[in-house]
Each structure stands twice: as structure tokens, then as C-alpha cells.
Motif scaffolding. Sequence first.
Motif, PDB file in Angstrom:
ATOM      1  N   UNK A 518       0.812  -1.214   0.000  1.00 56.77           N
ATOM      2  CA  UNK A 518       0.000   0.000   0.000  1.00 56.77           C
ATOM      3  C   UNK A 518       0.853   1.276   0.000  1.00 56.77           C
ATOM      4  N   UNK A 519       2.142   1.141  -0.308  1.00 53.06           N
ATOM      5  CA  UNK A 519       2.993   2.325  -0.500  1.00 53.06           C
ATOM      6  C   UNK A 519       2.776   2.831  -1.921  1.00 53.06           C
ATOM      7  N   UNK A 520       2.103   3.958  -2.038  1.00 50.73           N
ATOM      8  CA  UNK A 520       1.651   4.416  -3.364  1.00 50.73           C
ATOM      9  C   UNK A 520       2.605   5.403  -4.015  1.00 50.73           C
ATOM     10  N   UNK A 521       3.700   5.747  -3.339  1.00 56.55           N
ATOM     11  CA  UNK A 521       4.543   6.818  -3.868  1.00 56.55           C
ATOM     12  C   UNK A 521       5.892   6.333  -4.397  1.00 56.55           C
ATOM     13  N   UNK A 522       6.029   5.034  -4.667  1.00 57.94           N
ATOM     14  CA  UNK A 522       7.301   4.543  -5.207  1.00 57.94           C
ATOM     15  C   UNK A 522       7.152   4.279  -6.703  1.00 57.94           C
ATOM     16  N   UNK A 523       8.081   4.794  -7.512  1.00 55.61           N
ATOM     17  CA  UNK A 523       7.996   4.542  -8.957  1.00 55.61           C
ATOM     18  C   UNK A 523       8.267   3.091  -9.306  1.00 55.61           C
ATOM     19  N   UNK A 524       9.070   2.409  -8.486  1.00 51.97           N
ATOM     20  CA  UNK A 524       9.404   0.995  -8.701  1.00 51.97           C
ATOM     21  C   UNK A 524       9.356   0.308  -7.342  1.00 51.97           C
ATOM     22  N   UNK A 525       8.734  -0.850  -7.277  1.00 53.82           N
ATOM     23  CA  UNK A 525       8.757  -1.638  -6.040  1.00 53.82           C
ATOM     24  C   UNK A 525       9.952  -2.577  -6.114  1.00 53.82           C
ATOM     25  N   UNK A 526      10.965  -2.291  -5.292  1.00 51.44           N
ATOM     26  CA  UNK A 526      12.210  -3.043  -5.405  1.00 51.44           C
ATOM     27  C   UNK A 526      12.262  -4.169  -4.378  1.00 51.44           C
TER      28      UNK A 526
END
Length: 672
Positions: A518-526
Motif C-alpha cells: 500500500x505504499x503508493x509513492x514509489x515509482x518501482x517496487x524493489x
Amino acid sequence: MTLPAQNLLAEEASPYLQQHSGNPVHWRAWSPASLEEAKALDRPILLSIGYAACHWCHVMAHESFENDGVAAVMNRLFVNIKVDREERPDIDQIYMAALSSMGEQGGWPLTMFLTPDGKPFWGGTYFPREPRYGRPGFIQVMEAVDKAWREKRESLHQSADGLTSHVEARLSGSHAKESLDRGTLTELAGRIDGMIDRDLGGLRGAPKFPNAPFMLTLWLSWLRDGNAAHRDDVLVSLEQMLGGGIYDHIGGGLSRYSTDAEWLVPHFEKMLYDNAALIRFCNWAFSASGNDLFRIRIEETIAWLLREMRVDGGAFAASLDADSDGEEGLFYTWSKDEIEAALGSDSILFFKHFTLSSPHGWEGKPVVHQTRSQQAQSVVDREKLNPLKARLLAVREERVRPGLDAKTLSDWNGLMIAALAEAGRSLGRRDWIEAAAKAFAHISAASREGRLPHSMLGARKLFPALSSDYAAMTNAAISLFEASGDWSYIDQAKQFIEQLDHWHADAAGTGYYLTASDSTDVPIRIRGDVDEAIPSATSQIIEAMVRLASVTGDLDLQERAWRVAEHAAGRAAHQAYGQAGIVNACALSIEPLKLVLIDDLADPRLVPVANRNPDPRRIDIVVAIGSETNRPLLPGGILPPADKMGAWFCTGQVCLPVLTDPRELERLLRRQ
């Protein structure tokens, strides 16, 4: 939407961001609103990433971000976003990988230019305000980026798309799983051994960092394969570090790195994670070598930790700055006259055991360090030296103190809690275990709806946690369980893994992402595969799952840990050195060790043997003679009888015959 045309950092929970709240730059924190503003204004983002203890971050802030002329250009051309890399390691890793993919050397401050949707197209690290050091001036850089944005926008978008795809493949992609192989650790340890500085310890060359993942690879190679050269690599590295100026001989604790090859002149910032690693390695080194130097340095470092790094609630601050009164190292360095004034005639004894040096290029006061012979003699004469160091410490306390980044990071605290609990067990320091328990309780109590915060500063809490937080706190809980015998820590460890599974697992069940779903502010989920100064999030997760499965006998968790390890090994196979942590964790998965001790807790005979022989591969479970509850299952579902003293040592699914003689247990653990 657009945000107010002003600096918006004053209410942030990060001391680093607050340091910039008085800048004339219209800074924003990283947030969905900041990214939306860039899109609304159709402006590129100027992203600046640093941390509170970073010297060159302070330099760039003073030169550029506090300057009205520079700020006017920033405010006119860009949406300016400031990030604390310790609060948002996910954001930092993405853009550091982008800079690396451009062929540039990484570091902080990290200065990146992004499209309005957050894709990187150009960047660097520190830029001086005026052209020097062979670097262009910062205003020149910004005007060139603006010109390219206006005149070559399509080309920049193509470049940003390609770079983002490359970073995504590198940090969040997947590869075919690899079978877990004993030879992988052996091969990596051999390669690391080839890079070791035989005289000075650490890796050859400068600057010198205490590389905890590499050191652990070498230590595991010795424990498992009996390679004494790899053990000696670690011992020599520790001895040289602990004699150099990178170690604070007056107040205890280790700085982040030395700028030279001799461990002499440090970058004077002190990080919580480096000192957690130092305590653990010194604990293992003391057990293996019997050298009192390592025990003394543990005691000094923990004394520093409890004196200078504890914050309200009993948890630990993130770091101490390198600078005080605008000068790097001013708090820690001494002139000969200052020491003579403080100690009088006792300064003769001090200078017999310590040396002051000002190497070429160092502009500050001399650095305190020790030669090898002085180090050895100071161990013998420590009772004479302690009062002298206490007097110098009292004088030092009157100086302008370096800034304290007082935020509490759950993952870094987890590392320190585990180190304190382990050292407390080994050295019989119940007070250290209690300090660890207090820090653990404070962080656990800060949970919201079962979820840990990543960072806290007073009443301000940053949610959601990262996968590294759950992994480090799981390992901390298990270390506290080993130290206390309190099974409630295992219940908490299970809850942390449940949260990790719920918020961070990938759809295929092959691993975990660093950021929550639910972290909506990351361009890529690493993924969190890459080691930094500490082992990667992925490696800590594997270790936590393996250790918890070993304590509980949960075969399902054990199989899941194995699967995660295989897929992580598949990804790590495509990296030369940056994922040693995964290799170490996979070695743990192959051969987890479990020691179950039935003992008289009023007069224990077996438990002290286990305590003085720590092993990072081993889980220790202590049961009181006569106990009918909380007896752990041995492999095969066997319940150890609790009517008499005994030690069961198991590797994987195989247990040796029970031992009852403490001397036999000592021989076994020493040989293992």
C-alpha cells in the motif's frame, strides 16, 4: 494541484529534512502530492537525497541551498524534493542505481533530475556552487538541464524510460531460482580473501569501510569449512580498525569509514548500524581468540551507546554527525597541549599508550590512535588508563557536540538490539540484555494496527514499515528469546513474519519487496537484494525465517524460507559482489544449527558453555530441568526429555547423541 510556494519541511519527522526547513528553497518531502505538483506544473523534479550525518550534504546545503541566488533558480525551474535516505532507503536505492547505470560513482548528497512522473534522466552527487574540483557549478548544471528539458524533451523522456526499465530489471526483476549450493559461499569467500589487505586488514586501498557482509562471509567460511586464513582476515581487520583513528579511543564507538588505507583519519560520523556490527564481530572474535581487546572494545562501545545514543523510551538514535561548530572531527581530535592540560603529569602515561597523528592532507587537530604494540600494552594496562580516558572524556563533554540524528529506525534498532542481547549473553551482562529488551518494547509498542513504523522522532511516526524492519525486529526478538528464555518474544517474531507476508510478499510467493503493497509513492517496487554497509533486506528476511523455523520446528515456514532463498540465490548469481548478504543467508538455510539445552537454571553447567561460544548459524533454546511446557521439538518430532541435564545439537534434520558433560559440549562447539 500545486503546493504552497514555500519550504514545507518544518513539520517532517526527519532531523535531516528539518535541517533544511530554513532554506530559501521551496523544498517538499517525497510524497504523492509532490509528484502530482510536478505533473501539474509540467516541470522536472530536482531530487536531493542525503542524511543528517553526511559531511558533503552539509557542504552543499551551506554553499547552495542556503544561498538566495541558487534557491531562486531552483524554485523557478524545478519542483524541489528533499529525501532522507535513512527514512526512505527504497527511494534512495532506486535513484542510486540509476546514477550507477549512467556510469557515475554514487554517493551522497545524491542529486538527480527526474521527469514529472519520477523517472530519472540525469544526475550526480555533490555539485559546488561555483565550478571547481573539476565539477561544473550547480547553477550551470541546473540551467543546462532546463535547456535540455525545453529543447530535447522527447529525447530525455526516451532516456528516462530506458533508464527506468534498466533499474527495474536490476532491482525488482526475477531470475530462475538456483539450487542452494555449499560451494557458493566457499567461492565467494575465496574471492573476498583475494582482495584483503594482509598488513592493514579490510579490503586493499582507500577509503576503507568495515564491510560487514564481506566479513561475515569470511567468518562463516571459517566456522563451516575450517578455513583459518579467513578467520584471521577478520581478526586482523578488527584489530587494525580498533587501533586506528576510525575507533574513538576516548569515548568508544566506530566511525563510518576511514579516508585512508591505514584506518587512521575517519569520516567522523558514527552510525548505529556500524556499531551493532562491531559489537557482534567483537563478540565472536573474543570467543574465538580469547583476546581481551575485543571484550574491552565491546564494553567501551556499549558504554558510548547507552551514554550518547539512547533516546526517550530506551531505543537508539540513528547517527552522530561528523561535524561540530562547522568543522569535521573537531569534537574528537586533540592537540598535544590539550591533552597535557587535561592530564598534567599523567599525560606521559597516556602518550606511552596512544599516538597523535596529522597525516598529509588532514587540516584538523591530530587524530588519536594506537600502534600494534601500544594496543597490546593498553589491554594489559587498562585499569591505569581508564581514569585518564574518563578525565579526557569529561573535558570533551564541554565541547560543542556534533549533531544527533535522534530518529529511531526500526531496522537499525533491530540490529543493535540483537547485538546487545548476544553480547549480554556471552559476557554475562544482564544490564545489556535489559537495555535491548527496553528498546525492543518501545519499538513494538509503537505499532499501529499490528504494523511497525519505519521511523520515529518523538510523537511523530513514519508508516508503513519496510521489509527490513520486520526482518531485523524478528531477528532481534529471537536473540532476546535466546538471552531470556521468554517465549513471548517468539510470539512477536511470528507476528512480524505475518505482517511481512501480508504486506511485502510477491504474488508468486518467491520473495518480498522492500516497500509495502500500500505504499503508493514509489515509482518501482524493489526487492531489497543489495547490500549496503549492512546486509540486504532480503538476506535479513531469509535469516529471520530460517531462525524462526528452527526455534518453532515449523516445517512449512522452513520450506518457505528455502524457496525464498533459492529465488534470491538466482538473482544474486547475476551480481559479482553486491549481494554477499544473500550468499551468507543461503549458507544458513542449507545448514541451520540448533542447540537444545536442558539445565538447572539455578546452577547451570551447560548454558554457560553455549553462551561463551556464540555462533551466528546457531539457535540456542534453554529449558529448565523438570519443565513440561515450551519444550522445543527436535527434528523428526522428538520431544527431548526434561527430567535430567542434556544438550542436543542438531544440524538441519540430524541430531547428535545427547551430551551431558560440559567439557564435551565445549569441544563440540569449538570444533563446530
